[in-house]
Motif scaffolding. Structure first.
Motif, short mmCIF file in Angstrom:
data_model
loop_
_atom_site.label_atom_id
_atom_site.label_comp_id
_atom_site.label_asym_id
_atom_site.label_seq_id
_atom_site.Cartn_x
_atom_site.Cartn_y
_atom_site.Cartn_z
N LYS A 1 6.92 -34.46 8.80
CA LYS A 1 7.18 -35.40 7.69
C LYS A 1 7.35 -34.70 6.35
O LYS A 1 8.22 -35.04 5.56
CB LYS A 1 5.96 -36.34 7.54
CG LYS A 1 6.13 -37.70 8.16
CD LYS A 1 4.83 -38.49 7.99
CE LYS A 1 4.99 -39.56 6.93
NZ LYS A 1 4.87 -40.93 7.46
N PHE A 2 6.45 -33.74 6.09
CA PHE A 2 6.38 -33.20 4.73
C PHE A 2 6.62 -31.70 4.62
O PHE A 2 6.72 -31.18 3.53
CB PHE A 2 4.98 -33.48 4.14
CG PHE A 2 4.60 -34.93 4.10
CD1 PHE A 2 5.37 -35.85 3.41
CD2 PHE A 2 3.44 -35.37 4.73
CE1 PHE A 2 5.01 -37.18 3.35
CE2 PHE A 2 3.07 -36.70 4.67
CZ PHE A 2 3.85 -37.61 3.99
N GLY A 3 6.63 -30.98 5.75
CA GLY A 3 6.83 -29.53 5.70
C GLY A 3 5.51 -28.78 5.78
O GLY A 3 4.48 -29.34 6.10
N LYS A 4 5.63 -27.49 5.45
CA LYS A 4 4.54 -26.55 5.64
C LYS A 4 3.28 -26.90 4.82
O LYS A 4 3.40 -27.41 3.71
CB LYS A 4 5.10 -25.19 5.19
CG LYS A 4 4.28 -24.00 5.45
CD LYS A 4 5.20 -22.76 5.37
CE LYS A 4 4.40 -21.49 5.24
NZ LYS A 4 3.99 -21.11 3.93
N ILE A 5 2.12 -26.60 5.38
CA ILE A 5 0.87 -26.71 4.62
C ILE A 5 0.51 -25.30 4.15
O ILE A 5 0.48 -24.37 4.95
CB ILE A 5 -0.28 -27.27 5.48
CG1 ILE A 5 0.05 -28.68 5.95
CG2 ILE A 5 -1.60 -27.26 4.72
CD1 ILE A 5 -0.98 -29.29 6.88
N LEU A 6 0.28 -25.16 2.86
CA LEU A 6 -0.07 -23.83 2.35
C LEU A 6 -1.50 -23.48 2.77
O LEU A 6 -2.26 -24.34 3.20
CB LEU A 6 0.10 -23.79 0.84
CG LEU A 6 1.56 -23.98 0.42
CD1 LEU A 6 1.70 -24.11 -1.08
CD2 LEU A 6 2.43 -22.82 0.94
N SER A 7 -1.82 -22.23 2.65
CA SER A 7 -3.11 -21.72 3.15
C SER A 7 -4.30 -22.51 2.62
O SER A 7 -4.45 -22.74 1.42
CB SER A 7 -3.23 -20.25 2.74
OG SER A 7 -4.58 -19.86 2.85
N LEU A 8 -5.14 -22.95 3.53
CA LEU A 8 -6.36 -23.68 3.16
C LEU A 8 -7.54 -23.00 3.83
O LEU A 8 -8.33 -23.63 4.54
CB LEU A 8 -6.24 -25.14 3.62
CG LEU A 8 -5.11 -25.98 3.02
CD1 LEU A 8 -4.96 -27.32 3.74
CD2 LEU A 8 -5.35 -26.22 1.53
N LYS A 9 -7.64 -21.68 3.63
CA LYS A 9 -8.60 -20.95 4.45
C LYS A 9 -10.06 -21.29 4.15
O LYS A 9 -10.87 -21.36 5.06
CB LYS A 9 -8.34 -19.43 4.43
CG LYS A 9 -8.57 -18.73 3.11
CD LYS A 9 -8.31 -17.23 3.31
CE LYS A 9 -8.84 -16.38 2.16
NZ LYS A 9 -8.52 -16.84 0.80
N ASN A 10 -10.38 -21.58 2.90
CA ASN A 10 -11.77 -21.95 2.59
C ASN A 10 -12.10 -23.32 3.18
O ASN A 10 -13.22 -23.56 3.65
CB ASN A 10 -12.00 -21.98 1.08
CG ASN A 10 -11.85 -20.60 0.46
OD1 ASN A 10 -11.91 -19.60 1.16
ND2 ASN A 10 -11.64 -20.56 -0.85
N THR A 11 -11.12 -24.21 3.13
CA THR A 11 -11.29 -25.55 3.70
C THR A 11 -11.51 -25.46 5.20
O THR A 11 -12.42 -26.08 5.75
CB THR A 11 -10.03 -26.40 3.40
OG1 THR A 11 -9.90 -26.52 1.99
CG2 THR A 11 -10.12 -27.78 4.03
N GLU A 12 -10.65 -24.66 5.86
CA GLU A 12 -10.71 -24.58 7.33
C GLU A 12 -12.01 -23.95 7.80
O GLU A 12 -12.64 -24.41 8.76
CB GLU A 12 -9.48 -23.83 7.86
CG GLU A 12 -8.25 -24.72 7.78
CD GLU A 12 -6.93 -24.02 8.02
OE1 GLU A 12 -6.94 -22.82 8.40
OE2 GLU A 12 -5.88 -24.67 7.81
N LYS A 13 -12.43 -22.90 7.11
CA LYS A 13 -13.67 -22.23 7.48
C LYS A 13 -14.85 -23.21 7.37
O LYS A 13 -15.66 -23.33 8.29
CB LYS A 13 -13.89 -21.03 6.55
CG LYS A 13 -15.18 -20.30 6.79
CD LYS A 13 -15.27 -19.01 6.00
CE LYS A 13 -16.62 -18.36 6.28
NZ LYS A 13 -17.22 -17.76 5.09
#
Ligand SMILES: *Cc1c(COP(=O)(O)O)cnc(C)c1O
Length: 388
Positions: free
Chosen positions: A342-354
């Protein structure tokens, strides 16, 4: 089980509150009315907000806000993925694109530095989230919004009772508070929209009840003239007085409620400091008052021996409730499967994912005892190294 279940949260309701609800039930006027007006006044007195509108939920407040701002197809709204799904769902339902901003790895709050690179000419709104009871670094975020001429609206669902630079959250700008049952002050279900923008407040007040025109009598008593007409098509997001009166009682004890949560949280943090592989969130170093909505730890499975999900499962077998605030929105089924297409790439969310993998909320509510805290901490200590 010999020991009683210790829930993640329990509302701070006393006999007088129950009596007050019963009085409203007996009064013959149970939906939106004078108790709404009193609750709104109490919120304005406490926060210093110029306008407050009581609603059926914070989610309703977010819907009304996005609608009132005309957010729709082609627009971008910057908000963390580390938030409750309601905000992201509504941005998506309005046809706009939620642009996920990462958060500080130890506070779970976003910052002006993280937001700035995501701003484009399509950005219509920034919705940062006060987290767990701590306050956002608002000065920097508002300065950024002003520099780019993009409005900022604070998700203050966790922040009733919190302060930033000695000023209560809610005094400036536009904030949406939640009174859901888990929150520090609750009406079972409910939300409060505060703003220093008189026109916006008027619009929200109108939109929350079918778009019926509002006059001074409505504002002061929440009673609507039978002649009121539809000024524009609106929604049905008002709060009943049986709910408003419940929050009203707690609001008169908010200092005490926050104080109790603070004492328990500080004691918890002292005790938890000894456990290897368990790291509570950090408290921001700038001047603020934490209202300790949630006591969040991170479980590092490589050190602790078992992972967060196992900790929650084992807590359950020991009669202790725990939670996850939150599983990052972009990792949830719908967004995982449809966001990119729908919207394209998600930029890095490494702190969120961790953090999304490691965070766990422990029981914290004003009526807990120090012994309850000891029970949680000792249970955690006994789980440590389980699979090693
Ligand atoms: C609880 C919560 C909401 C939604 O509040 P409701 O009153 O349940 O609609 C929004 N944002 C955050 C961060 C929340 O924790």
């Amino acid at each position: 089980m010999s020991t009683p279940f210790l829930p993640l949260c329990r509302p701070a309701i006393i006999e007088e509150d129950i009596q007050a609800v019963a009085d409203v039930l007996r009064s013959g006027w149970i939906t939106t009315g004078p108790k709404n007006a009193q609750l709104e006044q109490k919120i304005m007195d406490h926060t210093g907000a110029k306008h407050a509108v009581a609603l059926s939920s914070a989610t309703a407040g977010m819907h009304l806000l996005l609608y009132a701002m005309g957010i729709g197809a082609g627009d971008e709204v910057i908000t963390p993925s580390m938030t409750w799904v309601s905000t992201v769902n509504l941005i998506t339902l309005m046809g706009a694109k939620p642009v996920f901003v990462d958060v500080n790895v130890n506070t779970l709050m976003t910052t002006a530095e993280l937001i700035e690179p995501l701003i484009t000419d399509k950005t219509k709104l920034i919705i940062p989230v006060h987290y767990a009871g701590a306050a956002l670094d608002l000065d920097a975020i508002y300065a950024l919004g002003e520099r780019y001429n993009i409005p900022v609206v604070e998700d203050a669902a966790h922040a009733l009772g919190a302060e930033y630079q000695d000023v209560p959250v809610g005094r400036q700008g536009t904030c949406i508070f939640s009174l859901h049952a888990i929150k520090n002050i609750t009406s079972a279900e409910g939300g409060i929209f505060t703003t220093d923008n008189a026109q916006l407040a008027e619009r929200i007040r109108r939109l929350k009840f079918h778009g019926l025109a509002v006059d001074t009598f409505d504002r002061e008593t929440q009673g609507r003239a039978p002649q009121a007409e539809v000024a524009e098509p609106g929604f049905k997001y008002n709060m009943p007085d049986i709910c408003a009166v419940l929050a009203l009682g707690q609001m008169s004890r908010i200092a005490e409620i926050t104080q109790k949560r603070t004492e328990l949280a500080l004691y918890y943090r002292e005790q938890l400091a000894e456990i290897e592989g368990i790291t509570p969130l950090s408290v921001p170093s700038y001047q603020h008052k934490h209202c300790w909505h949630l006591l969040i730890i991170r479980v590092d499975a490589t050190v602790f021996g078992i992972d967060r999900n196992e900790v929650i499962e084992l807590f359950k077998t020991k009669g202790i409730g725990a939670g996850i605030h939150f599983k990052a929105c972009h990792t949830q089924k719908y967004y995982r499967e449809h966001y990119i297409e729908k919207f394209g790439k998600i930029l890095s969310l490494k702190n969120t994912e961790k953090n999304s993998e490691q965070i766990c909320s422990l029981p914290l509510f004003p009526d807990m005892s120090v012994n309850d805290v000891n029970r949680v901490v000792n249970t955690l200590k006994n789980l440590s190294g389980k699979n090693k």
